[in-house]
Every structure is written in structure tokens, then in C-alpha cells.
Design an enzyme around this catalytic site. Structure first.
Site, short mmCIF file in Angstrom:
data_model
loop_
_atom_site.label_atom_id
_atom_site.label_comp_id
_atom_site.label_asym_id
_atom_site.label_seq_id
_atom_site.Cartn_x
_atom_site.Cartn_y
_atom_site.Cartn_z
N GLN A 88 0.85 -1.20 0.00
CA GLN A 88 0.00 0.00 0.00
C GLN A 88 0.88 1.23 0.00
O GLN A 88 1.69 1.44 0.91
CB GLN A 88 -0.91 0.02 1.24
CG GLN A 88 -1.77 1.28 1.31
CD GLN A 88 -2.51 1.42 2.63
OE1 GLN A 88 -2.75 0.45 3.32
NE2 GLN A 88 -2.86 2.66 2.98
N CYS A 94 -6.18 1.89 3.14
CA CYS A 94 -6.09 0.55 3.72
C CYS A 94 -7.42 -0.22 3.65
O CYS A 94 -7.43 -1.45 3.54
CB CYS A 94 -5.59 0.60 5.16
SG CYS A 94 -6.53 1.67 6.25
N HIS A 165 -6.28 1.56 11.07
CA HIS A 165 -5.72 0.83 9.92
C HIS A 165 -6.47 -0.49 9.72
O HIS A 165 -6.76 -1.20 10.68
CB HIS A 165 -4.23 0.56 10.18
CG HIS A 165 -3.50 -0.05 9.03
ND1 HIS A 165 -3.39 0.56 7.81
CD2 HIS A 165 -2.83 -1.23 8.92
CE1 HIS A 165 -2.68 -0.19 6.99
NE2 HIS A 165 -2.33 -1.30 7.64
N ASP A 180 -1.35 -7.07 5.16
CA ASP A 180 -1.25 -5.67 5.57
C ASP A 180 -0.29 -4.99 4.60
O ASP A 180 0.90 -5.32 4.56
CB ASP A 180 -0.71 -5.61 7.01
CG ASP A 180 -0.53 -4.19 7.53
OD1 ASP A 180 -0.56 -3.24 6.73
OD2 ASP A 180 -0.33 -4.03 8.75
#
Length: 229
Positions: A88, A94, A165, A180
Site C-alpha cells: 500500500q 487501507c 488501519h 497488511d
């Protein structure tokens, strides 16, 4: 300059509308639902199969202490069955990254719309190349913005720093993976022989996250799970 998007709300209604915008068809028989608890009894209420769990958490709290799980960088083991993973590079994206991770690894019908195009386009790229491609995907940016404005709470100003997040947990290759986009790669959390084992194991990891800030109320969990019209 790093692109910046408005944050997405952790809300199954918002996320299901987003799925429709992304072109996920009813034939996928999948939808987001709230996860009301992480004990064995509460987890039984989530329709099966569960394709992914999405966790929204306060970064400042969870950053305390040693890392949870083992980061496995893409390409480190050519024989391993790895999940689809993207880095990302867009600030506050996110929520969309977690949705892409969930959908790309769910094994469901993605239809022929935007999400099918996105996953197909990204598939041959490296995780960082995928992130850079998403930076210039104007259709996804537009759909994300529409969805970020659909929540029950007002979106913060674009320039605000957001401490919350999103990450996704998926079941790929008989293993539990945390995805993630801010990490060096997918995070391995052990084996899971079947879907029930995956749900239990992923919920256990979420509980470890929450234990780092037991007084926090900013943790929310939703599941991408089976859904019949």
C-alpha cells in the site's frame, strides 16, 4: 507526492455497497457481516464459509511490543502457496487494500467488472508494482471516494492523519495469512486444516492485537462470508 484518499468506514452496509460498485455479482453468494464477538460461541454465528476477516485497529496501540506472526516476503520460497498480496502506497487506502486482499484470495465469482479487471491486471506484478498500479487507477479511486462518503460518520478532512488501519486475514494453502499493505510481505500465523480452524485461528490473532490495548474501543471486525439472497 504520495496520493491520499479518504478513509473507509468499517461498516458492512458500506462495504457491501462497495462490493456492488466493484462488480461482485450476486452469484458470488458472499457479503460482509459484523463479527459480534471472538469467543467460540459468537464465531459460530458467522455464516460459513468465511472467506476473510477484516480488522480495523488503532495503529498506535498495536505497534507496542514484539511483532505477531512471521513476515514471508514474496518469492522467498518458490514452492510455497502464497496469497495474493499488494503493498500500500496510497495514504488512507487501507480499507480498499483490505477489500482487494479479501476478494482476490476468496475464490469466489468476481464477475466481469472493476474488481475482476483490477485483480487480473495486478496478478503478474510484484507487490510494489501492484501498489504503484493502484495509484493511477482512476476508476478504483472514484469508487473508493464514493464509498468513503457513504458511512454513518462524516469523513475527516483529506489532510488529516488517521491512526486507524485495516488489515485482512485469509485462508490460503491451508494456512492463516495476515495481509497488511504496510508490511514487507504477508504475515504467516500458522496452519488451519479447514474453514472453522481458520476462523478460530484468525480470531485468536485478533485477540492478541486487542490485548495490547484492552481499554481501546476502536477495534472492529467484519467478515466476508457466505450469503444467500
Amino acid at each position: 507526492m504520495t496520493p491520499r484518499w479518504l478513509p473507509l468506514e468499517s461498516n458492512p452496509d458500506v462495504m457491501n455497497d462497495y462490493l456492488a460498485k466493484l462488480g461482485v455479482p450476486a452469484s458470488s453468494k458472499s457479503a460482509f457481516v459484523d463479527v459480534w464477538g471472538l469467543d467460540a460461541e459468537a464465531l459460530q454465528f458467522i455464516p460459513r464459509p468465511v472467506h476473510a476477516l477484516l480488522l480495523l485497529f488503532p495503529v498506535d496501540a498495536v505497534a507496542k511490543g514484539e511483532p505477531i506472526g512471521t513476515v514471508v516476503e514474496t518469492g522467498s520460497d518458490a514452492s510455497a502457496v502464497m496469497p495474493f498480496y499488494t503493498k500500500q502506497t496510497i495514504a488512507n487506502a487501507c480499507g480498499t487494500i483490505a477489500l482487494v486482499h479479501a476478494l482476490a484470495n476468496a475464490g469466489i465469482d468476481l464477475g466481469g467488472g472493476p474488481i475482476h479487471r483490477i485483480v487480473t491486471r495486478l496478478a503478474p506484478l510484484t507487490p510494489m508494482e501492484r501498489a504503484k498500479a493502484l495509484e493511477t487507477d482512476t476508476e478504483l479511486s472514484k469508487l473508493h471516494e464514493e464509498s468513503s462518503l457513504d458511512g454513518q460518520t462524516d469523513a475527516p478532512p483529506l489532510e488529516d492523519e488517521v491512526d486507524l488501519h485495516f488489515i485482512a486475514f485469509v485462508h490460503v494453502g491451508g494456512k492463516v495469512w495476515e495481509l497488511d499493505g504496510s508490511k514487507a510481505g504477508p504475515v504467516l500465523h500458522g496452519d488451519a486444516a479447514d474453514n472453522d480452524a481458520f476462523v478460530t485461528a484468525a480470531a485468536g490473532v485478533v485477540q492478541k492485537f486487542m490485548a495490547r490495548d484492552p481499554d481501546a474501543t476502536r477495534f472492529t471486525v467484519v467478515a466476508l462470508a457466505a450469503h444467500e439472497e
